[in-house]
Design an enzyme around this catalytic site. Sequence first.
Site, mmCIF file in Angstrom:
data_model
loop_
_atom_site.group_PDB
_atom_site.id
_atom_site.type_symbol
_atom_site.label_atom_id
_atom_site.label_comp_id
_atom_site.label_asym_id
_atom_site.label_seq_id
_atom_site.Cartn_x
_atom_site.Cartn_y
_atom_site.Cartn_z
ATOM 1 N N ASP A 20 -46.947 88.596 17.042
ATOM 2 C CA ASP A 20 -47.341 89.684 17.929
ATOM 3 C C ASP A 20 -48.621 89.336 18.691
ATOM 4 O OD1 ASP A 20 -47.200 92.153 19.121
ATOM 5 O OD2 ASP A 20 -48.090 93.234 17.438
ATOM 6 N N ASN A 68 -36.290 94.840 21.834
ATOM 7 C CA ASN A 68 -36.813 94.104 22.989
ATOM 8 C C ASN A 68 -35.852 94.112 24.173
ATOM 9 O OD1 ASN A 68 -38.481 91.563 20.977
ATOM 10 N ND2 ASN A 68 -39.281 93.455 21.828
#
Length: 247
Positions: A20, A68
Amino acid sequence: MSIEEIDKSKLPQHIAIIMDGNGRWAKSRGVERYEGHSEGVVSVRKVVEAAVAVGLRYLTVYTFSTENWNRPEEEIRALMSLMVAAIHRETPDLMRNNVRLATIGDLSRLPDEVAATLQDCILQTSINTGVTLILALSYSSRWELTEATRRIAAEVAAGTLDAGSIDEQLLSSCLTTRDLPDPDLLIRTGGEMRISNFLLWQLSYAELYFTETYWPDFRENEFYEAIAVYQRRERRYGMTSEQLIKL
């Protein structure tokens, strides 16, 4: 932290990583998000090399979640193009480092070029016997558990499975990770403290390690630091410290 400070007799067998911070890394430098993702690929290479050097057996990286797919179309196209280029570029290094590539996730949603490139790399590296690098692509735990439940329900409905025989082992055998040991350590970069629909079943007893470091800045030394922290923890699996001493 250097590799010399790692106790190789107490290594985790399997490390999972939520990579991340690519976008925030790019924003902090005033560059496009794509550049953060591109630099993140370098971190993947460096961490894989560190895993090889230390003798890790399995490394799973959360590459692209089912959520996503909801990102802007332009960013998704850029990520897919980056993935194809990265796989082409990194395959020789995977071969040189004896790394075997594998995947988990709903690969049916991947563009044809990505799927073909991925399968070619998996085939080429299938002869390797060192670290197994697992890419979690188009993956989420809720998707995985739903698919496993659907498969079990179909067998019960068909009369080929007795509902009373359903247990943890059966459910585990229906997951995409059925051929892998559960992760011992989860690393999440970027400062967030959540596991974001990633390996929910498999992480039940994993040690969790969170760092403020954005993924593009996470390299060998940070990886070794996470392992060192893991090695200082006591894993009790519901038992007491005294019980562990007797084992």
